[in-house]
Design a protein around this motif. Structure first.
Motif, PDB file in Angstrom:
ATOM      1  N   GLU A  32       0.910  -1.190   0.064  1.00 26.70           N
ATOM      2  CA  GLU A  32       0.151  -0.132  -0.194  1.00 26.70           C
ATOM      3  C   GLU A  32       0.785   1.199  -0.095  1.00 26.70           C
ATOM      4  N   GLU A  33       0.275   2.357  -0.787  1.00 24.83           N
ATOM      5  CA  GLU A  33       1.086   3.545  -0.489  1.00 24.83           C
ATOM      6  C   GLU A  33       1.070   4.146   0.752  1.00 24.83           C
ATOM      7  N   ARG A  34      -0.180   4.067   1.485  1.00 24.68           N
ATOM      8  CA  ARG A  34       0.009   4.734   3.091  1.00 24.68           C
ATOM      9  C   ARG A  34      -0.217   3.340   3.859  1.00 24.68           C
ATOM     10  N   GLN A  35       0.967   3.329   4.508  1.00 24.82           N
ATOM     11  CA  GLN A  35       0.978   2.419   5.544  1.00 24.82           C
ATOM     12  C   GLN A  35       1.118   2.676   7.031  1.00 24.82           C
ATOM     13  N   ILE A  36       0.408   1.756   7.810  1.00 27.25           N
ATOM     14  CA  ILE A  36       0.394   1.952   9.255  1.00 27.25           C
ATOM     15  C   ILE A  36       0.156   0.972  10.049  1.00 27.25           C
ATOM     16  N   ARG A 196       3.906   5.460   7.424  1.00 25.41           N
ATOM     17  CA  ARG A 196       4.904   5.759   6.158  1.00 25.41           C
ATOM     18  C   ARG A 196       4.036   6.667   5.257  1.00 25.41           C
ATOM     19  N   LEU A 197       4.582   8.237   5.216  1.00 27.52           N
ATOM     20  CA  LEU A 197       3.815   8.917   4.226  1.00 27.52           C
ATOM     21  C   LEU A 197       3.901   8.369   2.943  1.00 27.52           C
ATOM     22  N   PRO A 198       2.697   8.745   2.149  1.00 24.65           N
ATOM     23  CA  PRO A 198       2.542   8.522   0.875  1.00 24.65           C
ATOM     24  C   PRO A 198       3.449   9.580  -0.013  1.00 24.65           C
ATOM     25  N   SER A 391      -3.757  15.522   7.398  1.00 27.51           N
ATOM     26  CA  SER A 391      -3.353  14.654   8.738  1.00 27.51           C
ATOM     27  C   SER A 391      -3.206  13.268   8.783  1.00 27.51           C
ATOM     28  N   GLY A 392      -3.459  12.767   7.471  1.00 34.10           N
ATOM     29  CA  GLY A 392      -3.241  11.324   7.155  1.00 34.10           C
ATOM     30  C   GLY A 392      -4.508  10.465   7.956  1.00 34.10           C
ATOM     31  N   GLY A 393      -5.400  11.253   8.160  1.00 34.68           N
ATOM     32  CA  GLY A 393      -6.824  10.404   8.703  1.00 34.68           C
ATOM     33  C   GLY A 393      -6.586  10.330  10.177  1.00 34.68           C
TER      34      GLY A 393
END
Length: 399
Positions: A32-36, A196-198, A391-393
């Motif tokens: 994924e591009e946005r990872q957490i 990790r930021l997109p 804010s990345g959600g």
């Protein structure tokens, strides 16, 4: 409001909160591009996985033992003990880490939370993420900019240097109290969101889901009716969006602290807002927008309170369907959020309370001029674009 340069606002994918990162979730996140990955320690069994010095585990919490070690802070001596977590490995190269915690700090007691990261070849220094108390032992404060070769701190967020990221992270919590006071300081929950930021701000509008047509009965409080209140805690008005939002959710939970009622004196509507501002004020940041300080305050009155991130409004709908309103962090320019009471903002918090039958977002926006005008409905696409890439959600979960 939380004022951040747009270049520094956060974006990341969130998977459901975990007590430990699971191999299944980590593998799903890699592509994924946005990872957490959100990891927390919430039970006695989970806390036992960490290293303990001068502390014990009792009734599911970490408590200071007697006798404890000694430590000096700002010229005062304290009994202290510490807990250090196991290394958390999110399964991707993290670039951001936001810790949050719940603690009991009566009288002359407080906690200090530190974080560090590591790569395959190096480990960063310990960085202070917060010195926090609900009492009067110290002034609640973040520690400001701290920089080494691997990471730096921006108020409540640890950011890795460069673009490579870190392979793992670790937390250290120190419990402190005045010597001989016997104050029952405890750590009740601690964790962090790693992400990790997109590379892009593009966000596709999510399709409506199970929250469509549901609106929760969250009380409405305006931050603006407090303009000029208590300059020592930010002065009300536009500065108090975060504690006002938290006060609304605590009111919904029936968890408004008794100490808040009547605490502000005559001429102060909604005294629970003034109280929340006082109890979340970060003297290092000089404001009430520290994410972790807000969830730590709320966590005194509910079983679970933490900072996390969601990847879309579809994920927010799961919370609404379960009866959980969300405090979320947004930013938008002029004309980007139709119907908002303010024209633009580099950082603002409000409460998602529901969704229309067609999926538009029903909110309690504390920037409204009066309590009666706080409830608003925003277009789904506009709101998602104001929340996810800025804010990345980021969201407070208070339940």
């Amino acid at each position: 409001m939380r004022h951040l340069p747009r270049a520094l606002v956060l974006a990341a994918l969130v998977v459901p909160a975990l007590t430990q990162p699971s191999p299944t979730v980590a593998a799903a996140s890699r592509g994924e591009e946005r990872q957490i990955a959100h990891t927390s320690w919430t039970t006695g069994g989970q806390l036992r996985s960490g290293d303990r010095v001068g502390v014990k585990i009792a009734k599911g919490s970490l408590k200071l033992r007697k006798p404890a070690a000694q430590r000096t802070y700002l010229g005062k001596k304290y009994e202290s003990g510490s807990w250090t977590s196991a290394w958390a490995e999110p399964g991707f190269a993290l670039t951001e880490l936001i810790p949050s915690w719940q603690a009991t700090t009566p009288g002359q007691s407080w906690v200090e939370v530190k974080a560090r990261v590591r790569t395959a070849t190096a480990t960063s220094s310990w960085d202070v993420m917060g010195r926090w108390t609900s009492g009067s032992a110290i002034r609640r404060t973040s520690a400001g900019t701290q920089t080494d070769d691997l990471a730096s701190v921006l108020v409540d967020t640890l950011q890795t240097a460069g673009t490579t990221g870190a392979t793992g992270w670790q937390l250290k919590v120190t419990l402190l109290r005045a010597p001989g006071s016997g104050a029952a300081v405890s750590l009740d929950r601690v964790g962090a969101v790693a992400s990790r930021l997109p590379a892009t701000d593009d966000v596709a509008t999510s399709a409506p889901g199970p929250g469509a047509g549901t609106t929760l009965d969250v009380p409405a409080y305006s931050q603006m009716v407090h303009a000029g209140h208590y300059p020592q805690w930010g002065g009300g008005g536009e500065a108090w969006c975060s504690p006002t939002s938290v006060a609304m959710v605590l009111g919904y939970r029936g968890a408004t602290p008794a100490a808040a009622i009547g605490s502000a004196g005559p001429g102060h509507p909604d005294p629970m807002v003034d109280y929340a501002a006082r109890m979340t004020y970060d003297h290092g940041y000089d404001g009430t927008g520290n994410w972790a300080f807000n969830t730590a305050y709320a966590g005194r009155f509910v079983p679970e309170s933490f900072v996390t991130r969601l990847r879309s409004l579809r994920e927010a709908e799961d919370y609404i369907a379960a009866g959980t309103p969300l405090v979320v962090s947004v930013a938008f320019g002029r004309g980007e959020l139709t119907g908002a009471p303010i024209s633009s903002t580099p950082g603002h918090l409000m409460v998602i309370v529901g969704f229309t039958s067609t999926g538009d977002v029903v909110v309690n926006d504390p920037a409204a001029p009066t309590d009666a005008t706080v409830r608003r409905t925003y277009r789904r696409a506009e709101f998602e674009d104001a929340w996810i890439p800025t804010s990345g959600g980021t969201a407070y979960v208070i339940r």
